[in-house]
Design an enzyme around this catalytic site. Structure first.
Site, PDB file in Angstrom:
ATOM      1  CE  LYS A 200      -3.805   2.404   0.809  1.00 29.60           C
ATOM      2  NZ  LYS A 200      -4.759   2.454  -0.316  1.00 29.60           N
ATOM      3  CG  HIS A 207      12.779   8.456   6.621  1.00 29.50           C
ATOM      4  ND1 HIS A 207      13.954   8.527   5.926  1.00 29.50           N
ATOM      5  CD2 HIS A 207      12.850   7.332   7.333  1.00 29.50           C
ATOM      6  CE1 HIS A 207      14.700   7.488   6.215  1.00 29.50           C
ATOM      7  NE2 HIS A 207      14.059   6.748   7.080  1.00 29.50           N
ATOM      8  CG  ASN A 289      19.425   1.846   6.946  1.00 32.38           C
ATOM      9  OD1 ASN A 289      19.139   1.224   5.921  1.00 32.38           O
ATOM     10  ND2 ASN A 289      18.850   2.982   7.261  1.00 32.38           N
ATOM     11  NE  ARG A 291      24.261   3.540   6.207  1.00 33.89           N
ATOM     12  CZ  ARG A 291      23.106   3.367   5.593  1.00 33.89           C
ATOM     13  NH1 ARG A 291      22.755   2.159   5.176  1.00 33.89           N
ATOM     14  NH2 ARG A 291      22.266   4.365   5.417  1.00 33.89           N
TER      15      ARG A 291
HETATM   16  C1  MV4 Z   1       7.345   3.752   0.994  1.00 36.34           C
HETATM   17  C2  MV4 Z   1       6.704   5.012   0.834  1.00 36.34           C
HETATM   18  C3  MV4 Z   1       5.333   5.046   0.880  1.00 36.34           C
HETATM   19  N1  MV4 Z   1       4.639   3.900   1.048  1.00 36.34           N
HETATM   20  N2  MV4 Z   1       6.605   2.651   1.178  1.00 36.34           N
HETATM   21  C4  MV4 Z   1      11.730   5.271  -0.103  1.00 36.34           C
HETATM   22  C5  MV4 Z   1      13.014   4.548  -0.048  1.00 36.34           C
HETATM   23  C6  MV4 Z   1      12.788   3.261   0.632  1.00 36.34           C
HETATM   24  N3  MV4 Z   1      13.653   3.192   1.754  1.00 36.34           N
HETATM   25  C7  MV4 Z   1      11.350   3.249   1.005  1.00 36.34           C
HETATM   26  N4  MV4 Z   1      10.769   4.480   0.575  1.00 36.34           N
HETATM   27  C8  MV4 Z   1       9.446   4.725   0.691  1.00 36.34           C
HETATM   28  N5  MV4 Z   1       8.666   3.640   0.934  1.00 36.34           N
HETATM   29  C9  MV4 Z   1       5.273   2.742   1.196  1.00 36.34           C
HETATM   30  N6  MV4 Z   1       4.550   1.615   1.330  1.00 36.34           N
HETATM   31  C10 MV4 Z   1       7.487   6.139   0.637  1.00 36.34           C
HETATM   32  C11 MV4 Z   1       8.866   6.000   0.552  1.00 36.34           C
HETATM   33  C12 MV4 Z   1       9.577   7.218   0.339  1.00 36.34           C
HETATM   34  C13 MV4 Z   1      10.478   7.734   1.267  1.00 36.34           C
HETATM   35  C14 MV4 Z   1      10.777   7.058   2.440  1.00 36.34           C
HETATM   36  C15 MV4 Z   1      11.680   7.563   3.324  1.00 36.34           C
HETATM   37  C16 MV4 Z   1      12.282   8.791   3.068  1.00 36.34           C
HETATM   38  C17 MV4 Z   1      12.020   9.457   1.940  1.00 36.34           C
HETATM   39  C18 MV4 Z   1      11.118   8.949   1.023  1.00 36.34           C
HETATM   40  C19 MV4 Z   1      10.846   9.671  -0.145  1.00 36.34           C
HETATM   41  C20 MV4 Z   1       9.978   9.161  -1.051  1.00 36.34           C
HETATM   42  C21 MV4 Z   1       9.345   7.938  -0.825  1.00 36.34           C
END
Ligand code: MV4
Length: 480
Positions: A200, A207, A289, A291
């Site tokens: 989803k 974050h 992560n 690290r």
């Molecule tokens: C997501 C999300 C929204 N919904 N998963 C971006 C990198 C990877 N680590 C996972 N990420 C995301 N996963 C769901 N189900 C939105 C992101 C995301 C994001 C996450 C953390 C920090 C910045 C971001 C920027 C765009 C999208």
């Protein structure tokens, strides 16, 4: 641990060496021919050249790094971040050569590097996760079926991914097939593994990540959160601790969840558990992560702990000397990553010579860097020049100090993201704390930087004019 080799370069190599020196441990640097004259080489007690500038021929070469450790008699290796830090084969090679790897076990790195294996491990521990497929989906028809059940919009992610590569948002069913094709092909190119899964899509999340420490005696603690929502194309720009949106209750819930994630993979050392936080403040486990992170200094400021020292103690099989109840958040810290990139020109890397490089100094200002005035910024590696970290008893104080530190940070010869950092720190949404991972996309336009730069230029011109007129008055006195 008598001698430690740091399998990295730049600011993080120096950061690790500083703590090793403090603990009476000798240090060995490795360097590529492009880094011959770099500060991390001079800062070390010994240094070994490991090859050509291209990372694949030097900082990513497992045999060369192991050989450098053997030649110098180092008995431990710290991988820093990036490069080989999350490479399970490297951790295994270090262990097999009877050297201490400052980090978790190879199996843990492998499990957490595979996002699906990580989700599977965590699934037994009652940790909130975004609804999605249990495993990889190969058949597009099956994937589409699951997407309807999950409800659009959905996100297709690479199992081997992280950092946003191989990720595709699908708004409606008619787009699914094309986006899945793209995700699989991107994942195959980037990771050599086309496995994808469906989740989803959480729109506009924050974050938030939790720092954890786990020793070899079964103690696992969390060191609170870092707010990392201010990012641009998956590259973090500003990180801070604590987050303005966490209540003490939510903080301890997320902290406890992070500790469970660490237990689920038999974690050892310092690690970070990433969560998404939606607009209703529901949190979901994203990935772990394995690290030390770039942004670890903000946690060091608010906890008073040296995370590298904790990593080394844990690697020496020492038990943590404090408990969860001993840990308190004190004050507020903000980190700005300063890149040699041009924020006025789509953040294109700006290489060249650092004709002037004078970082700010002062109480509650920390600068972690690996550059000096006169150095060339090499094209081969990450363009991060430095990390500027400020601390205050309140968030407002840390922001004010950040703005004044940015203003006194002098860099000439290359473009930097310093003005972009100032833009963020002066923005109402940042100051109020009302932002999410879309902040940069939503609010940043290069024109806005030009505007403030123009305003500054105008102000400077006015000051010049005033001085000129004042001087004229003085000059004109004798004439009267
Ligand atoms: C997501 C999300 C929204 N919904 N998963 C971006 C990198 C990877 N680590 C996972 N990420 C995301 N996963 C769901 N189900 C939105 C992101 C995301 C994001 C996450 C953390 C920090 C910045 C971001 C920027 C765009 C999208």
């Amino acid at each position: 641990m008598k001698k430690i080799l740091i399998a990295n370069r730049g600011e993080i190599a120096i950061r690790v060496m500083q703590t090793a020196k403090k603990m009476g441990i000798k240090t060995v640097a490795v360097y590529s021919t492009a880094d011959r004259n770099s500060p991390h080489v001079r800062f070390a007690d010994e240094a070994v050249c490991i090859g050509e500038p291209a990372s694949s021929l030097s900082y990513l070469s497992i045999p060369k790094i192991i050989e450098a450790a053997n030649i110098t008699g180092a008995n431990a290796i710290h991988p820093g971040y990036g490069f080989l830090s999350e490479n399970a084969n490297f951790a295994k090679a270090v262990e097999e050569n009877k050297l201490i790897f400052v980090g978790p076990k190879a199996e843990t790195i492998k499990m957490m590097g595979d996002k699906l294996a990580a989700k599977a491990a965590v699934s037994h521990y009652n940790i909130p996760m975004v609804p999605g497929t249990d495993g990889a989906v190969k058949d597009v028809r099956v994937a589409k079926q699951r997407a309807v059940e999950i409800g659009y919009p959905v996100l297709i992610k690479a199992a081997a991914g992280g950092g946003g590569k191989g990720m595709r948002i699908v708004e409606r069913e008619s787009d699914f097939e094309l986006q899945m094709e793209r995700a699989v092909s991107e994942a195959t190119t980037a990771f050599g593994d086309g496995a994808v899964f469906v989740e989803k899509y959480v729109a506009s999340p924050r974050h938030i990540e939790i720092q954890i420490l786990a020793d070899s005696h079964g103690n696992v603690l969390h060191l609170f959160e870092r707010e990392c929502s201010i990012q641009r194309r998956h590259q973090k720009v500003i990180e801070e601790a604590p987050s303005v949106v966490l209540t003490p209750e939510l903080r301890s819930q997320m902290g406890e969840a992070a500790v469970k994630v660490a237990r689920s993979c038999n974690y050892l050392g310092a690690g970070t558990v990433e969560f998404l936080l939606d607009a209703e403040k529901n949190f979901y486990f994203l990935e772990m992560n394995t690290r030390l992170q770039v942004e670890h200094p903000v946690t060091e400021f608010i906890t008073g702990l040296d995370l590298v020292e904790q990593q080394i103690r844990i690697a020496r099989d020492e038990a943590l000397t404090f408990s969860q109840a001993d840990l308190k958040i004190s004050g507020h810290a903000i980190e700005l990553r300063i890149y040699a990139e041009n924020p006025l020109n789509n953040f294109l890397p700006s290489i060249g010579n650092l004709q002037r490089y004078q970082p700010p100094k002062g109480l509650n200002i920390r600068v972690d860097d690996g550059f000096e005035q006169g150095m060339d910024v090499p094209i081969y590696y990450d363009p991060m020049l430095s990390k500027l970290i400020t601390y205050g008893s309140t968030r407002a104080e840390a922001i004010r100090l950040m703005i004044s530190a940015i203003e006194s940070f002098e860099v000439e010869g290359v473009s930097t993201t310093l003005p972009f950092g100032k833009f963020v720190c002066n923005h109402d949404a940042f100051i109020s704390g009302n932002f999410d991972t879309n902040f940069v996309e939503k609010y940043y336009k290069p024109e806005l930087l030009k505007k403030s730069e123009n305003e500054e230029a105008k102000l400077a011109a006015l000051v010049g004019l005033k001085i000129y007129l004042d001087d004229q008055k003085i000059l004109s006195v004798p004439a009267l």
